[in-house]
Scaffold this active site. Structure first.
Site, PDB file in Angstrom:
ATOM      1  N   MET A 121     -58.186 -14.192 -16.824  1.00 53.47           N
ATOM      2  CA  MET A 121     -59.215 -14.874 -17.617  1.00 53.47           C
ATOM      3  C   MET A 121     -60.623 -14.554 -17.120  1.00 53.47           C
ATOM      4  SD  MET A 121     -57.214 -18.544 -17.934  1.00 53.47           S
ATOM      5  CE  MET A 121     -56.853 -18.575 -16.172  1.00 53.47           C
ATOM      6  N   LYS A 127     -54.346 -22.178 -27.860  1.00 56.31           N
ATOM      7  CA  LYS A 127     -55.769 -21.928 -28.079  1.00 56.31           C
ATOM      8  C   LYS A 127     -55.916 -20.511 -28.629  1.00 56.31           C
ATOM      9  CE  LYS A 127     -60.070 -21.280 -25.475  1.00 56.31           C
ATOM     10  NZ  LYS A 127     -60.666 -21.214 -24.135  1.00 56.31           N
ATOM     11  N   ASP A 171     -47.451 -22.008 -26.725  1.00 53.06           N
ATOM     12  CA  ASP A 171     -48.845 -21.600 -26.585  1.00 53.06           C
ATOM     13  C   ASP A 171     -49.144 -20.308 -27.337  1.00 53.06           C
ATOM     14  OD1 ASP A 171     -49.624 -23.743 -25.063  1.00 53.06           O
ATOM     15  OD2 ASP A 171     -49.474 -22.724 -23.129  1.00 53.06           O
TER      16      ASP A 171
END
Length: 256
Positions: free
Chosen positions: A171, A58, A37
């Site tokens: 987040m 991402k 990741d």
């Protein structure tokens, strides 16, 4: 000879490559393919020199693969190559979707295993001398995702704001204004808050303020994702330790 299809989901830790576990390193050394990741330091791939390395993370809102594609990639690569290591930042079972990937793999005939990682929700505050619990200050802590599957602020943040617990939000930078509003509503405008960007990494940035002033501090320091938000009286421990260390290193001289 065809190798046994296997998936091992591995936690890489919070960012500092020295915070990966020995068991995780052993898994990488036995990997035929590593799917990693965006929050994983690529220096860790050196532990899997013979494996194929594929980035599936991402970056800045852009997905190299959708989750469904990653699931299918795990199965196809495992059946063609053998041992697939899915390398994720932090701990794969703390907002890491590791459980979903394991379920999909198991349902498609793969042997599955998990290697836990050091979660950023604990280690990143700790690296800045912020405990999530402290006797007399916080008896418990919440770990909450700032952004739900529906891209909204979790309703648990509002519940946490009513408690005396430490609140750790992952987040959550895009929802900071909403978070601040919820804590102000509970009369906690002067509650200490810390935001740590790129925790445990060389480019780490830290902002410490109160609920009332944190947005100005974020703007001043240009703090952004990836970052962790810590709210609670325990944030004062960082300042307290720093003060003690200054006094110890530079004791006041007493004139006689």
């Amino acid at each position: 000879m065809c190798k046994e299809p296997k998936l091992t989901v591995v936690g890489a830790g919070p960012g500092d490559i020295e915070l990966i576990t020995i068991k995780a390193i052993k898994s990488l050394q036995s990997a035929d393919v590593v799917l990693y990741d965006a929050l994983v330091d690529t220096a860790l791939l050196a532990y899997a020199p013979q494996a194929e390395h594929i980035f599936v993370g991402k970056r800045k809102g852009c997905y190299s693969y959708q989750q469904e594609q990653i699931n299918e990639l795990i199965v196809s690569l495992s059946k063609s190559s053998g041992h697939v290591v899915r390398l994720k930042g932090g701990d794969p079972f703390v907002f890491g979707r590791g459980s979903e990937e394991m379920e999909y793999a198991a349902a498609n005939g793969l042997k599955v295993a998990l290697v836990p990682g050091i979660s950023s929700c604990l280690s990143v505050p700790a690296s800045q001398n912020i405990p999530v619990t402290k006797r007399g200050f916080a008896e418990s802590f919440w770990v909450i995702t700032g952004t739900t599957k529906a891209h909204k602020l979790s309703s648990d943040v509002g519940l946490a704001a009513k408690s005396n617990a430490t609140v750790v939000i992952l987040m959550g930078m895009s929802k900071l204004s909403q978070i601040v509003a919820l804590f102000k509503k509970e009369g906690k405008a002067q509650m200490p808050i810390a935001i740590i960007q790129n925790g445990t990494r060389a480019d780490e940035k830290v902002g410490v303020a109160t609920i009332a002033s944190i947005e100005q501090e974020v703007a001043r320091l240009k703090l952004a994702n990836p970052a962790i938000i810590i709210i609670g009286e325990v944030v004062r421990h960082k300042t307290s330790i720093a003060k003690i260390q200054r006094e110890y290193r530079y004791p006041q001289l007493t004139l006689v």
